[in-house]
Design a protein around this motif. Structure first.
Motif, PDB file in Angstrom:
ATOM      1  N   GLU A  74       0.922  -1.369   0.142  1.00  0.00           N
ATOM      2  CA  GLU A  74       0.149  -0.190  -0.085  1.00  0.00           C
ATOM      3  C   GLU A  74       0.829   1.102   0.079  1.00  0.00           C
ATOM      4  O   GLU A  74       1.724   1.400   0.806  1.00  0.00           O
ATOM      5  CB  GLU A  74      -0.855  -0.058   1.228  1.00  0.00           C
ATOM      6  CG  GLU A  74      -1.882   1.226   1.203  1.00  0.00           C
ATOM      7  CD  GLU A  74      -2.853   1.137   2.386  1.00  0.00           C
ATOM      8  OE1 GLU A  74      -2.498   0.372   3.343  1.00  0.00           O
ATOM      9  OE2 GLU A  74      -3.756   1.917   2.286  1.00  0.00           O
ATOM     10  N   VAL A  75       0.518   2.108  -0.970  1.00  0.00           N
ATOM     11  CA  VAL A  75       1.532   3.322  -1.096  1.00  0.00           C
ATOM     12  C   VAL A  75       0.628   4.466  -1.026  1.00  0.00           C
ATOM     13  O   VAL A  75      -0.393   4.476  -1.546  1.00  0.00           O
ATOM     14  CB  VAL A  75       2.118   3.205  -2.500  1.00  0.00           C
ATOM     15  CG1 VAL A  75       2.896   4.545  -2.614  1.00  0.00           C
ATOM     16  CG2 VAL A  75       3.037   2.043  -2.903  1.00  0.00           C
ATOM     17  N   THR A  76       0.975   5.503   0.005  1.00  0.00           N
ATOM     18  CA  THR A  76       0.161   6.666  -0.020  1.00  0.00           C
ATOM     19  C   THR A  76       0.951   7.866   0.081  1.00  0.00           C
ATOM     20  O   THR A  76       1.924   7.873   0.765  1.00  0.00           O
ATOM     21  CB  THR A  76      -0.617   6.479   1.578  1.00  0.00           C
ATOM     22  OG1 THR A  76      -0.781   5.064   1.825  1.00  0.00           O
ATOM     23  CG2 THR A  76      -1.615   7.308   1.916  1.00  0.00           C
ATOM     24  N   ASP A  77       0.322   8.625  -0.699  1.00  0.00           N
ATOM     25  CA  ASP A  77       1.120   9.980  -0.839  1.00  0.00           C
ATOM     26  C   ASP A  77       2.527  10.178  -1.143  1.00  0.00           C
ATOM     27  O   ASP A  77       3.201  10.794  -0.378  1.00  0.00           O
ATOM     28  CB  ASP A  77       0.510  10.756   0.390  1.00  0.00           C
ATOM     29  CG  ASP A  77      -0.690  11.208   0.391  1.00  0.00           C
ATOM     30  OD1 ASP A  77      -1.549  11.155  -0.828  1.00  0.00           O
ATOM     31  OD2 ASP A  77      -1.173  11.475   1.417  1.00  0.00           O
ATOM     32  N   LEU A  78       3.134   9.203  -1.898  1.00  0.00           N
ATOM     33  CA  LEU A  78       4.608   8.837  -2.017  1.00  0.00           C
ATOM     34  C   LEU A  78       5.045   9.959  -2.812  1.00  0.00           C
ATOM     35  O   LEU A  78       4.426  10.544  -3.964  1.00  0.00           O
ATOM     36  CB  LEU A  78       4.809   7.499  -2.826  1.00  0.00           C
ATOM     37  CG  LEU A  78       6.268   7.190  -2.715  1.00  0.00           C
ATOM     38  CD1 LEU A  78       6.928   7.125  -1.337  1.00  0.00           C
ATOM     39  CD2 LEU A  78       6.421   5.795  -3.634  1.00  0.00           C
ATOM     40  N   THR A 134      10.638  11.197  -0.410  1.00  0.00           N
ATOM     41  CA  THR A 134      10.747  12.665   0.280  1.00  0.00           C
ATOM     42  C   THR A 134       9.715  12.690   1.264  1.00  0.00           C
ATOM     43  O   THR A 134       9.917  13.117   2.485  1.00  0.00           O
ATOM     44  CB  THR A 134      10.556  13.852  -0.940  1.00  0.00           C
ATOM     45  OG1 THR A 134      11.786  13.787  -1.857  1.00  0.00           O
ATOM     46  CG2 THR A 134      10.624  15.064  -0.108  1.00  0.00           C
ATOM     47  N   SER A 135       8.694  12.130   0.875  1.00  0.00           N
ATOM     48  CA  SER A 135       7.680  11.878   1.946  1.00  0.00           C
ATOM     49  C   SER A 135       6.884  10.838   1.559  1.00  0.00           C
ATOM     50  O   SER A 135       6.983  10.504   0.330  1.00  0.00           O
ATOM     51  CB  SER A 135       6.829  13.342   2.236  1.00  0.00           C
ATOM     52  OG  SER A 135       6.238  13.614   0.979  1.00  0.00           O
ATOM     53  N   GLY A 136       5.689  10.488   2.363  1.00  0.00           N
ATOM     54  CA  GLY A 136       4.746   9.608   2.101  1.00  0.00           C
ATOM     55  C   GLY A 136       4.953   8.349   2.572  1.00  0.00           C
ATOM     56  O   GLY A 136       6.027   8.001   3.302  1.00  0.00           O
TER      57      GLY A 136
END
Ligand SMILES: Nc1ncnc2c1ncn2[C@@H]1O[C@H](COP(=O)(O)OP(=O)(O)O)[C@@H](O)[C@H]1O
Ligand SMILES: [Mg+2]
Lengths: 360, 324
Positions: free
Chosen positions: B6-10, B67-69
């Motif tokens: 599950e990838v979120t706001d990568l 960088t974030s996520g």
């Protein structure tokens, strides 16, 4: 010709400013023309490894084989110096003086004509002035000259590979510092520096464990030439590593969890060995010339220890080259042949390892 | 279906080192990308070259630090893993690379290339490493007696099989395939895709399959995510996306896919106008708005919405429900 550090004029084709990633990646003709493995199964397995192909190419080139044979003979000449001198029945230190050997009237010290030129007793004649056997001195001198050239090349190649690989692999600040140091080394007037540093180093080493017999000049030349010869190779290796680092096979190694060590030694170093080998074969003649130059100028190997540069020095010291040009011709000729053979061999190795070359 | 990844706001920003952009955030190569992959399934990640697909894949593989996520495998956050945990993660997730030539070390025999992951992970299979490698070579359709051969002796398709065998060596649960067939001839592409499908059927491995061509994933992926300029435009079941594309960008891409029937009606083909914006300076709001074929037909009030706010959701368009 005197500067050991400007790279040999025929430098390895790997230009440091041009990334060689492609060269590394396309080791073969484009895949479209590569036969699928089943049809290439007729060839013996392993026969077409890169080094195998390179060796095949060397064997098929007449110049390459010729230069390889000459280099081998020169190395044998040096290794067998004691054996060859024993067969000749001479040694490099015994002086044969007196009116039986040397002229005492017109040109004092000039060997009598029988002794001046090759004979069955003295295969390359006698040295003017001191009356020593030239063949024995050339053979023993070859040992010193080659040992200095080989060891200093090894020092340079080791330093150049490690420093260049570190700069390329770690990048960033490490790379910046190393690159500036390389620029500095490449910008130095080497001959002047080496000329002035060698006597200083020799006096520093005096009295240490290295100060015995011919060890001192050998050690100091190895250190000096080795220390000043790494920068160019380092720049080439850096460029290669820089592009290798971005190759997908290095990423793949990181992806399956290979250690940094194994990435450097298994993935990167094997791919720069080719250029290192080519550079090494070309640095050897440069260092042979440099040893000769330094000894000729009187800061390297000194009498009574023989080296080819020292023999050249002896030839010009008493202006003997005027009355006895043969004595100058022997070391000069040996140097020319040796340097030429090594350079041709270096060219051949470079061509043979060049993945883009279509000559098989 | 159990969810695997599950990838979120990568998000990944690359600093840009040239002049004007030095102070800004640089290239937003990947911007708030979210998707999920179920166990044993294939997610097709599609988009034009430069839209951030490889960057996404490399973050999933932890070759690049986001960088974030968040990236979760079995619900466990992996974007901050270190050392032994990261090493363990690498057994679960592997990667197949785009360029079959540069993804293999020219100085390493294919056998030792396939064995390398086992050695790096200190895994000794029953029967030994060599036997395991021969088995892997057999599974990907390579002759096991080619163990000692070097990559330059193989064709592009065979090299890609070596890359697949290497990725399979650790028996991962997810393989990220970064355009594994883009560099291959069309006839070879089908073979490699069939191989990947066979492997999935046998082992239950999941794929994130990156492609710049929708037609490659059509019959292969269970779900598709369409990327544009670092963002996901549309994300859904493959059949839904292909049958009823709802984002204008997906519609444009699909209309450009050549039809099998040469006599088919091409009048519906949508041409995207304008150039791909620079990723250093993407449009505000909806990144697709500068080339959107829908926007010129909207009334000004609604068109303003595209510039003002960033669309979200599985279909990143303000107008997809009404704009068709
Ligand atoms: N290491 C990097 N440094 C700076 N910019 C990068 C780097 N890697 C990728 N980019 C930029 O990020 C964007 C996305 O690249 P990439 O993920 O390779 O796209 P794709 O795989 O979809 O073709 C491109 O604009 C590319 O120039
Ligand atoms: Mg890519």
């Amino acid at each position: 010709m005197l500067d050991p550090h400007v790279p040999p004029s025929r430098t390895p084709r790997a230009d440091p400013s041009v990334p060689t990633a492609e060269q590394v990646a396309t080791l073969s003709p484009p895949s479209a023309t590569t036969p699928p493995a089943p049809s290439s199964a007729a060839e013996p397995a392993g026969a077409r490894t890169l080094l195998g192909t390179a060796w095949l190419r060397i064997r098929r080139s007449r110049v390459a084989v010729g230069s390889l044979v000459v280099v081998a003979l020169i190395v044998l000449f040096a290794i067998l110096a004691p054996v060859l001198s024993a067969i000749e029945g001479q040694d490099p230190y015994t002086s044969l003086t007196g009116p039986d050997y040397l002229d005492g009237v017109d040109t004092p010290g000039l060997p009598l004509s029988y002794y001046r030129y090759p004979s069955t007793d003295h295969w390359l004649g006698l040295e003017p002035g001191l009356g020593r056997d030239i063949f024995a001195r050339m053979a023993y001198g070859a040992r010193i000259s080659l040992v200095i050239a080989l060891l200093s090349t090894m020092v340079s190649v080791f330093l150049g590979t490690v420093i260049g690989a570190a700069a390329g692999y770690f990048g960033g600040k490490v790379d910046m510092v190393i690159s500036r140091v390389m620029d500095l080394f490449l910008a130095f007037p080497h001959l002047l520096l080496v000329l002035s540093l060698t006597p200083i180093l020799q006096s520093r080493l005096g009295g240490t464990a290295l100060d015995s017999g011919s060890l001192l000049p050998v050690a100091s030349l190895v250190i000096i030439l080795g220390f000043f010869g790494w920068a160019y190779l380092a720049r080439v290796v850096r460029g290669q590593v820089l592009s290798l680092r971005e190759q997908e096979f290095v990423e793949a190694a990181r992806a399956y969890g290979a250690s940094r060590r194994s990435i450097i030694f298994r993935q990167i170093i094997p791919n720069v060995m080719g250029v290192v080998l080519v550079y090494a074969t070309m640095l050897i003649p440069t260092n042979i010339t440099a040893e000769a130059a330094l000894s000729f100028l009187g800061v390297g190997v000194k009498d009574p220890t023989p080296s080819w540069g020292q023999i050249l020095n002896a030839a010009q010291a008493g202006n003997w080259y005027l009355s006895d040009p043969w004595f100058l011709a022997v070391p000069a000729g040996a140097l020319v042949i040796t340097v030429l053979a090594f350079n041709l061999l270096g060219d051949a190795v470079r061509d043979a390892l060049d993945p883009k070359s279509s000559r098989h | 279906m159990t969810q695997l990844l599950e990838v979120t706001d990568l998000t990944k920003h690359f600093p840009v080192r040239s002049g004007a952009f030095r102070s800004g955030v640089g290239v937003k190569a990947v911007d708030r990308v979210s998707f999920s992959v179920d166990a044993g399934q294939t997610l097709g990640l599609v988009g034009e070259s430069g839209c951030g697909k490889s960057t996404t894949g490399r973050m999933l593989m932890r070759l690049l630090q986001p960088t974030s996520g968040s990236i979760r495998l079995d619900g466990r956050e992996i974007s901050e893993l270190r050392r032994s945990d990261l090493q363990e993660y690498r057994r679960q997730v592997q990667m197949v690379f785009q360029n079959p030539s540069s993804s293999l070390n020219p100085r390493q025999s294919v056998g030792s290339a396939i064995a390398a992951p086992l050695l790096a992970q200190r895994i000794t299979p029953r029967g030994g490493v060599k036997a395991a490698v021969r088995d892997l070579m057999d599974r990907v359709g390579l002759r096991p007696d080619h163990y000692n051969r070097f990559p330059h002796e193989f064709s592009g398709g065979q090299k890609q099989r070596v890359g697949i065998a290497r990725a399979l060596a650790l028996n991962p649960r997810l393989i990220i395939c970064d355009e594994p067939v883009s560099a291959l001839d069309v006839s070879v592409q089908a073979q490699v895709i069939n191989l990947l499908e066979d492997i999935q059927r046998d082992t239950g491995v999941a794929y994130v399959f990156i492609a710049h061509d929708l037609s490659v994933v059509k019959h292969f992926a269970h779900r598709v995510a369409v990327m544009y300029l670092g963002r996901i435009m549309e994300h859904g079941e493959t059949r839904e996306v292909f049958d009823t594309p709802r984002h204008p960008y997906t519609q444009a891409l699909l209309s450009a896919v050549p039809k099998a029937d040469p006599a088919a009606d091409r009048s519906g083909r949508i041409r995207l106008t304008g150039d791909l914006p620079s990723p250093t300076d993407p449009p505000s709001g909806c990144v697709f708005r500068s080339r959107c074929q829908l926007r010129p037909r909207l009334d000004p009030e609604r068109a303003a919405l595209c510039a003002d706010s960033v669309p979200g959701g599985t279909i990143a368009c303000h107008h997809h429900t009404t704009g068709m």
